[in-house]
Design a protein around this motif. Structure first.
Motif, PDB file in Angstrom:
ATOM      1  N   PRO A  56       0.814  -1.233   0.000  1.00  0.00           N
ATOM      2  CA  PRO A  56       0.000   0.000   0.000  1.00  0.00           C
ATOM      3  C   PRO A  56       0.842   1.275   0.000  1.00  0.00           C
ATOM      4  CG  PRO A  56      -0.941  -1.612   1.494  1.00  0.00           C
ATOM      5  CD  PRO A  56       0.369  -2.174   1.055  1.00  0.00           C
ATOM      6  N   ALA A  57       1.924   1.287   0.762  1.00  0.00           N
ATOM      7  CA  ALA A  57       2.759   2.496   0.812  1.00  0.00           C
ATOM      8  C   ALA A  57       3.410   2.772  -0.543  1.00  0.00           C
ATOM      9  CB  ALA A  57       3.826   2.369   1.895  1.00  0.00           C
ATOM     10  N   VAL A  58       3.786   1.716  -1.247  1.00  0.00           N
ATOM     11  CA  VAL A  58       4.367   1.878  -2.583  1.00  0.00           C
ATOM     12  C   VAL A  58       3.316   2.433  -3.542  1.00  0.00           C
ATOM     13  CG1 VAL A  58       5.341   0.647  -4.557  1.00  0.00           C
ATOM     14  CG2 VAL A  58       6.091   0.091  -2.236  1.00  0.00           C
ATOM     15  N   GLN A  59       2.119   1.912  -3.477  1.00  0.00           N
ATOM     16  CA  GLN A  59       1.053   2.389  -4.349  1.00  0.00           C
ATOM     17  C   GLN A  59       0.731   3.857  -4.084  1.00  0.00           C
ATOM     18  OE1 GLN A  59      -2.213  -0.370  -3.922  1.00  0.00           O
ATOM     19  NE2 GLN A  59      -1.055  -2.071  -4.802  1.00  0.00           N
ATOM     20  N   ARG A  60       0.766   4.254  -2.820  1.00  0.00           N
ATOM     21  CA  ARG A  60       0.550   5.676  -2.511  1.00  0.00           C
ATOM     22  C   ARG A  60       1.709   6.524  -3.018  1.00  0.00           C
ATOM     23  NH1 ARG A  60      -0.921   3.464   2.540  1.00  0.00           N
ATOM     24  NH2 ARG A  60       1.025   4.194   3.482  1.00  0.00           N
ATOM     25  N   GLY A  61       2.926   6.031  -2.829  1.00  0.00           N
ATOM     26  CA  GLY A  61       4.104   6.809  -3.181  1.00  0.00           C
ATOM     27  C   GLY A  61       4.226   7.111  -4.661  1.00  0.00           C
ATOM     28  N   VAL A  62       3.909   6.122  -5.507  1.00  0.00           N
ATOM     29  CA  VAL A  62       4.098   6.332  -6.952  1.00  0.00           C
ATOM     30  C   VAL A  62       3.004   7.227  -7.547  1.00  0.00           C
ATOM     31  CG1 VAL A  62       5.369   4.186  -7.269  1.00  0.00           C
ATOM     32  CG2 VAL A  62       2.883   4.197  -7.572  1.00  0.00           C
ATOM     33  N   LYS A  63       1.957   7.490  -6.781  1.00  0.00           N
ATOM     34  CA  LYS A  63       0.908   8.394  -7.259  1.00  0.00           C
ATOM     35  C   LYS A  63       1.236   9.863  -7.006  1.00  0.00           C
ATOM     36  CE  LYS A  63      -2.930   5.124  -6.655  1.00  0.00           C
ATOM     37  NZ  LYS A  63      -4.170   4.826  -5.879  1.00  0.00           N
ATOM     38  N   VAL A  64       2.205  10.118  -6.124  1.00  0.00           N
ATOM     39  CA  VAL A  64       2.507  11.499  -5.749  1.00  0.00           C
ATOM     40  C   VAL A  64       3.057  12.256  -6.962  1.00  0.00           C
ATOM     41  CG1 VAL A  64       3.903  12.972  -4.247  1.00  0.00           C
ATOM     42  CG2 VAL A  64       2.934  10.842  -3.358  1.00  0.00           C
ATOM     43  N   LEU A  65       2.404  13.339  -7.307  1.00  0.00           N
ATOM     44  CA  LEU A  65       2.773  14.225  -8.424  1.00  0.00           C
ATOM     45  C   LEU A  65       2.636  13.573  -9.797  1.00  0.00           C
ATOM     46  CD1 LEU A  65       5.964  15.943  -6.920  1.00  0.00           C
ATOM     47  CD2 LEU A  65       3.593  16.744  -6.813  1.00  0.00           C
ATOM     48  N   ALA A  66       2.170  12.313  -9.842  1.00  0.00           N
ATOM     49  CA  ALA A  66       2.119  11.593 -11.122  1.00  0.00           C
ATOM     50  C   ALA A  66       1.169  12.259 -12.105  1.00  0.00           C
ATOM     51  CB  ALA A  66       1.709  10.143 -10.891  1.00  0.00           C
ATOM     52  N   ASP A  67       0.122  12.899 -11.622  1.00  0.00           N
ATOM     53  CA  ASP A  67      -0.848  13.519 -12.529  1.00  0.00           C
ATOM     54  C   ASP A  67      -0.325  14.807 -13.164  1.00  0.00           C
ATOM     55  OD1 ASP A  67      -0.876  14.786 -10.055  1.00  0.00           O
ATOM     56  OD2 ASP A  67      -2.974  15.391 -10.218  1.00  0.00           O
ATOM     57  N   LEU A  68       0.819  15.308 -12.679  1.00  0.00           N
ATOM     58  CA  LEU A  68       1.380  16.549 -13.224  1.00  0.00           C
ATOM     59  C   LEU A  68       2.367  16.306 -14.354  1.00  0.00           C
ATOM     60  CD1 LEU A  68       2.070  18.585  -9.952  1.00  0.00           C
ATOM     61  CD2 LEU A  68       0.043  18.643 -11.435  1.00  0.00           C
ATOM     62  N   ARG A  69       2.894  15.112 -14.424  1.00  0.00           N
ATOM     63  CA  ARG A  69       3.934  14.837 -15.420  1.00  0.00           C
ATOM     64  C   ARG A  69       3.326  14.442 -16.754  1.00  0.00           C
ATOM     65  NH1 ARG A  69       9.121  10.637 -14.956  1.00  0.00           N
ATOM     66  NH2 ARG A  69      10.025  11.201 -16.968  1.00  0.00           N
ATOM     67  N   SER A  70       3.933  14.932 -17.823  1.00  0.00           N
ATOM     68  CA  SER A  70       3.497  14.574 -19.166  1.00  0.00           C
ATOM     69  C   SER A  70       4.730  14.294 -20.010  1.00  0.00           C
ATOM     70  CB  SER A  70       2.682  15.718 -19.788  1.00  0.00           C
ATOM     71  OG  SER A  70       3.461  16.904 -19.861  1.00  0.00           O
ATOM     72  N   PRO A  71       4.568  13.602 -21.138  1.00  0.00           N
ATOM     73  CA  PRO A  71       5.722  13.362 -22.017  1.00  0.00           C
ATOM     74  C   PRO A  71       6.326  14.682 -22.495  1.00  0.00           C
ATOM     75  CG  PRO A  71       3.842  11.992 -22.638  1.00  0.00           C
ATOM     76  CD  PRO A  71       3.333  12.973 -21.630  1.00  0.00           C
ATOM     77  N   ILE A  72       7.598  14.628 -22.897  1.00  0.00           N
ATOM     78  CA  ILE A  72       8.246  15.819 -23.442  1.00  0.00           C
ATOM     79  C   ILE A  72       7.436  16.317 -24.637  1.00  0.00           C
ATOM     80  CG2 ILE A  72      10.317  16.696 -24.586  1.00  0.00           C
ATOM     81  CD1 ILE A  72      11.938  14.711 -22.958  1.00  0.00           C
ATOM     82  N   ARG A  73       7.069  17.620 -24.585  1.00  0.00           N
ATOM     83  CA  ARG A  73       6.126  18.141 -25.570  1.00  0.00           C
ATOM     84  C   ARG A  73       6.770  18.902 -26.719  1.00  0.00           C
ATOM     85  NH1 ARG A  73       2.531  21.034 -21.074  1.00  0.00           N
ATOM     86  NH2 ARG A  73       4.654  21.381 -20.339  1.00  0.00           N
ATOM     87  N   ASP A  74       7.922  19.480 -26.493  1.00  0.00           N
ATOM     88  CA  ASP A  74       8.485  20.315 -27.563  1.00  0.00           C
ATOM     89  C   ASP A  74      10.003  20.418 -27.405  1.00  0.00           C
ATOM     90  OD1 ASP A  74       8.937  22.231 -25.477  1.00  0.00           O
ATOM     91  OD2 ASP A  74       6.925  23.044 -25.794  1.00  0.00           O
ATOM     92  N   ASP A  75      10.606  21.107 -28.365  1.00  0.00           N
ATOM     93  CA  ASP A  75      12.058  21.246 -28.368  1.00  0.00           C
ATOM     94  C   ASP A  75      12.555  22.050 -27.176  1.00  0.00           C
ATOM     95  OD1 ASP A  75      12.278  19.767 -30.666  1.00  0.00           O
ATOM     96  OD2 ASP A  75      12.345  21.500 -32.004  1.00  0.00           O
ATOM     97  N   ARG A  76      11.747  22.972 -26.673  1.00  0.00           N
ATOM     98  CA  ARG A  76      12.174  23.762 -25.519  1.00  0.00           C
ATOM     99  C   ARG A  76      12.379  22.875 -24.299  1.00  0.00           C
ATOM    100  NH1 ARG A  76       9.887  26.138 -21.082  1.00  0.00           N
ATOM    101  NH2 ARG A  76      10.990  28.003 -20.279  1.00  0.00           N
ATOM    102  N   GLU A  77      11.423  21.995 -24.034  1.00  0.00           N
ATOM    103  CA  GLU A  77      11.566  21.075 -22.909  1.00  0.00           C
ATOM    104  C   GLU A  77      12.759  20.149 -23.119  1.00  0.00           C
ATOM    105  OE1 GLU A  77       8.168  18.907 -21.699  1.00  0.00           O
ATOM    106  OE2 GLU A  77       6.918  20.677 -21.356  1.00  0.00           O
ATOM    107  N   ARG A  78      12.932  19.675 -24.329  1.00  0.00           N
ATOM    108  CA  ARG A  78      14.062  18.785 -24.619  1.00  0.00           C
ATOM    109  C   ARG A  78      15.387  19.503 -24.366  1.00  0.00           C
ATOM    110  NH1 ARG A  78      14.179  14.142 -27.441  1.00  0.00           N
ATOM    111  NH2 ARG A  78      12.043  14.497 -28.161  1.00  0.00           N
TER     112      ARG A  78
END
Length: 234
Positions: A200-222
């Motif tokens: 359960p603690a692992v399942q809670r931990g991997v959810k932290v901030l996970a909804d904010l991350r997205s794949p690299i979107r453009d050359d600026r981020e890269r």
């Protein structure tokens, strides 16, 4: 309350999981502040003040060892700090403690850097370089084999009890498919992975901030992540 400055990456999740495994709860005992590494938040002066290497995660504990605030960077150091603070996930005997520490160093010196290069050349490099892809994929498979062999005779990575070494390694293996790994070749490691995933603690931990991350979107981020911005002297 402990402040964690982090992002949804393997090194970030190591600390999120560790806090939860130590009995500390998000929102009650600790809070997470997102450091969007694709947007360049890691280069802001306020973050560099606590993480001079401009890497996540970083931690600030207002109740440090001497009752005064302490700030820490480097995920391995943070894990050891939390183990000492809470008395959890680091065995008390010298023999088991050093067995655990060697596998923690294995993650810090091997799993993290090598799988990180694997991700870069397989997924993010602007050109496909066969030599680099083969080198880091083969090294990843070798490291998986080391862990599989260890787990053939041990319930967990370092010994027969769950430790900080398991916490450190687990998040790096969650992207196994993109690393060129076939679980069928590592049955003991797969069994361990499934057991740790179910905690359960692992399942809670991997959810932290996970909804904010997205794949690299453009050359600026890269460019921020892999270009000259990353290498500027600060």
């Amino acid at each position: 309350m402990i402040n964690v400055y982090s992002w949804s990456t393997p090194n970030g999740h190591k600390v999120h999981i560790m806090l939860e495994e130590c009995g500390l709860r998000l929102g009650r005992d600790w809070q997470a502040f997102p450091v969007n590494i694709g947007a360049g938040d890691q280069f802001k002066p306020e973050f560099l003040a606590i993480s001079p290497n401009n890497k996540i995660p970083a931690l600030v504990d207002p109740d440090g060892p001497d009752g005064k605030p302490i700030s820490l960077f480097e995920s391995g150091a943070i894990l050891l700090y939390l183990a000492a603070k809470t008395g959890k996930l680091l065995p008390p005997t010298d023999r088991l403690k050093f067995q655990t520490l060697q596998w923690l160093m294995f993650q810090m010196g091997g799993i993290g850097p090598m799988l990180g290069q694997n991700h870069h050349f397989r997924m993010y490099a602007p050109e496909k370089i066969d030599y680099a892809i083969n080198r880091y994929t083969n090294e990843t498979r070798r490291l998986y084999g080391v862990m599989d062999k260890q787990l053939a005779s041990s319930k967990f990575i370092a010994c027969n009890q769950y430790t900080v070494a398991d916490v450190a390694i687990f998040p790096w293996l969650r992207n196994w498919e993109n690393q060129g790994i076939a679980w069928a070749e590592y049955p003991h490691l797969k069994d361990w992975f499934d057991r740790v995933s179910a905690r359960p603690a692992v399942q809670r931990g991997v959810k932290v901030l996970a909804d904010l991350r997205s794949p690299i979107r453009d050359d600026r981020e890269r460019e921020i992540l892999f270009g000259k911005t990353q290498y500027q002297k600060r």
